[in-house]
Design a protein around this motif. Structure first.
Motif, PDB file in Angstrom:
ATOM      1  N   PHE A  49      -1.840  47.091  30.320  1.00  0.00           N
ATOM      2  CA  PHE A  49      -0.645  46.334  30.728  1.00  0.00           C
ATOM      3  C   PHE A  49       0.565  46.739  29.874  1.00  0.00           C
ATOM      4  O   PHE A  49       1.670  46.951  30.380  1.00  0.00           O
ATOM      5  CB  PHE A  49      -0.897  44.820  30.596  1.00  0.00           C
ATOM      6  N   ILE A  50       0.352  46.839  28.549  1.00  0.00           N
ATOM      7  CA  ILE A  50       1.461  47.201  27.652  1.00  0.00           C
ATOM      8  C   ILE A  50       1.996  48.596  28.027  1.00  0.00           C
ATOM      9  O   ILE A  50       3.207  48.821  28.069  1.00  0.00           O
ATOM     10  CB  ILE A  50       1.024  47.141  26.168  1.00  0.00           C
ATOM     11  N   ARG A  51       1.090  49.518  28.316  1.00  0.00           N
ATOM     12  CA  ARG A  51       1.539  50.867  28.712  1.00  0.00           C
ATOM     13  C   ARG A  51       2.405  50.784  29.974  1.00  0.00           C
ATOM     14  O   ARG A  51       3.478  51.387  30.039  1.00  0.00           O
ATOM     15  CB  ARG A  51       0.326  51.787  28.940  1.00  0.00           C
ATOM     16  N   GLU A  52       1.939  50.018  30.962  1.00  0.00           N
ATOM     17  CA  GLU A  52       2.724  49.866  32.213  1.00  0.00           C
ATOM     18  C   GLU A  52       4.100  49.285  31.909  1.00  0.00           C
ATOM     19  O   GLU A  52       5.107  49.726  32.455  1.00  0.00           O
ATOM     20  CB  GLU A  52       2.025  48.848  33.135  1.00  0.00           C
ATOM     21  N   GLU A  53       4.117  48.264  31.072  1.00  0.00           N
ATOM     22  CA  GLU A  53       5.376  47.623  30.701  1.00  0.00           C
ATOM     23  C   GLU A  53       6.297  48.619  30.002  1.00  0.00           C
ATOM     24  O   GLU A  53       7.505  48.656  30.260  1.00  0.00           O
ATOM     25  CB  GLU A  53       5.090  46.490  29.700  1.00  0.00           C
ATOM     26  N   LEU A  54       5.746  49.420  29.097  1.00  0.00           N
ATOM     27  CA  LEU A  54       6.561  50.388  28.359  1.00  0.00           C
ATOM     28  C   LEU A  54       7.164  51.407  29.316  1.00  0.00           C
ATOM     29  O   LEU A  54       8.335  51.773  29.193  1.00  0.00           O
ATOM     30  CB  LEU A  54       5.719  51.089  27.280  1.00  0.00           C
ATOM     31  N   VAL A  55       6.363  51.846  30.282  1.00  0.00           N
ATOM     32  CA  VAL A  55       6.876  52.832  31.239  1.00  0.00           C
ATOM     33  C   VAL A  55       7.929  52.174  32.136  1.00  0.00           C
ATOM     34  O   VAL A  55       8.972  52.759  32.425  1.00  0.00           O
ATOM     35  CB  VAL A  55       5.718  53.444  32.053  1.00  0.00           C
ATOM     36  N   ARG A  56       7.678  50.915  32.511  1.00  0.00           N
ATOM     37  CA  ARG A  56       8.654  50.205  33.349  1.00  0.00           C
ATOM     38  C   ARG A  56       9.977  50.025  32.590  1.00  0.00           C
ATOM     39  O   ARG A  56      11.053  50.221  33.137  1.00  0.00           O
ATOM     40  CB  ARG A  56       8.077  48.834  33.740  1.00  0.00           C
ATOM     41  N   GLN A  57       9.865  49.683  31.300  1.00  0.00           N
ATOM     42  CA  GLN A  57      11.078  49.367  30.536  1.00  0.00           C
ATOM     43  C   GLN A  57      11.756  50.600  29.925  1.00  0.00           C
ATOM     44  O   GLN A  57      12.960  50.602  29.722  1.00  0.00           O
ATOM     45  CB  GLN A  57      10.753  48.367  29.419  1.00  0.00           C
ATOM     46  N   PHE A  58      10.953  51.636  29.604  1.00  0.00           N
ATOM     47  CA  PHE A  58      11.516  52.782  28.879  1.00  0.00           C
ATOM     48  C   PHE A  58      11.421  54.091  29.666  1.00  0.00           C
ATOM     49  O   PHE A  58      11.807  55.132  29.152  1.00  0.00           O
ATOM     50  CB  PHE A  58      10.794  52.980  27.538  1.00  0.00           C
ATOM     51  N   ARG A  82       5.730  56.459  27.727  1.00  0.00           N
ATOM     52  CA  ARG A  82       4.368  57.019  27.697  1.00  0.00           C
ATOM     53  C   ARG A  82       3.975  57.478  26.302  1.00  0.00           C
ATOM     54  O   ARG A  82       2.794  57.572  25.989  1.00  0.00           O
ATOM     55  CB  ARG A  82       4.254  58.227  28.643  1.00  0.00           C
ATOM     56  N   GLY A  83       4.960  57.776  25.469  1.00  0.00           N
ATOM     57  CA  GLY A  83       4.648  58.345  24.150  1.00  0.00           C
ATOM     58  C   GLY A  83       4.537  57.311  23.041  1.00  0.00           C
ATOM     59  O   GLY A  83       4.219  57.653  21.908  1.00  0.00           O
ATOM     60  N   ILE A  84       4.803  56.048  23.359  1.00  0.00           N
ATOM     61  CA  ILE A  84       4.774  55.018  22.309  1.00  0.00           C
ATOM     62  C   ILE A  84       3.323  54.634  22.020  1.00  0.00           C
ATOM     63  O   ILE A  84       2.579  54.261  22.923  1.00  0.00           O
ATOM     64  CB  ILE A  84       5.596  53.779  22.745  1.00  0.00           C
ATOM     65  N   ARG A  85       2.940  54.741  20.746  1.00  0.00           N
ATOM     66  CA  ARG A  85       1.548  54.443  20.389  1.00  0.00           C
ATOM     67  C   ARG A  85       1.313  52.934  20.356  1.00  0.00           C
ATOM     68  O   ARG A  85       2.169  52.173  19.905  1.00  0.00           O
ATOM     69  CB  ARG A  85       1.207  55.050  19.030  1.00  0.00           C
TER      70      ARG A  85
END
Ligand code: PGA
Length: 245
Positions: free
Chosen positions: A182-191, A196-199
């Protein structure tokens, strides 16, 4: 990329203990593939950085002020941490959010201050037990991400469900997999692509026994370790369970 194993020493260790712990970690770090970081209280960052000179172990703070200097009695600024050897800083830990009323907006300002000082922030997010029981965990974490991270964000996220911190109760691997996805999806949606590269680290009662399972979960790029990081052998055992991601 290597997984990051970060020790959050919280408000523990007198100076000699902090230096001894840092030296024990450095002495055992030679054969470890993971990226290693220890975060002592700000007061000991300088001595720990000195003790770790020439090793592969980095040093970080546990918080910083949102301004670079000024009339803020008792606070510590990001450039001061950087000046004495910190390369990282934990921000928005739930203990700071709860004990010091830190808001998402304040955490975002602190991220900007950290970046300006050349520190890499580790921003903590996570739901309370009540929020999880109420089925609100993704909503809460989504809001924390959009509120706490500046754009662009050159840092790391740590998912730490509050009910797993210092309790000996870990989230199940399935809980962690779901939330990290979910966090990955949110990061891609927001950034966008940069998201995709945020650990994304997991934190909350990580121990040598559960580390191999947790660190094998997809989208887990490492661990933020509290209690077990106060014992060099345990911390190193967790780091040995790390893999390349
Ligand atoms: P814990 O703490 O490993 O003791 O649960 C983790 C953290 O608060 O970062």
């Amino acid at each position: 990329m290597r997984q990051l194993i970060a020790g959050n020493w919280k408000m523990n260790c007198l100076s000699a203990e902090a230096v001894a712990l840092a030296k024990d970690v450095a002495a055992g770090a030679g054969d470890i593939q993971a990226e290693l970081l220890v975060c002592p209280v700000a007061l000991h960052v300088a001595a720990v950085a000195q003790a770790l000179k020439g090793s592969t172990v980095a040093v970080g703070g546990q918080d910083c002020h949102q301004e670079a200097k000024g009339a803020h009695t008792g606070d510590i600024a990001a450039p001061m941490l950087a000046d004495v050897g910190a390369a990282w800083v934990i921000l928005g830990h739930s203990e700071r959010r709860q004990n010091h009323g830190e808001t998402d907006e304040l955490v975002r300002e602190k991220c900007l201050a950290a970046a300006a000082a050349g520190l890499t922030p580790i921003v903590c997010v996570g739901e309370t037990e009540e929020q999880r029981v109420g089925g609100q965990e993704t909503e809460v974490v989504g809001w924390q991400i959009s509120g706490s991270l500046p754009k662009p964000f050159n840092g790391v996220i740590a998912y730490e469900p509050l009910w797993a911190i210092g309790t000996g109760r870990t989230a199940t691997e399935q809980d962690v997999a779901n939330m990290h996805a979910f966090i990955r999806e949110e990061l891609v949606r927001q950034f966008g692509e940069a998201g995709r590269g945020i650990r994304i680290l997991y934190g909350g009662s990580v121990r040598p026994a559960n580390a191999p399972g947790l660190l094998a979960v997809p989208e887990v790029a490492g661990a933020l370790v509290g209690g077990a990081s106060l014992n060099a052998a345990d911390f190193l055992a967790i780091a040995r369970a790390a893999r390349s991601v």
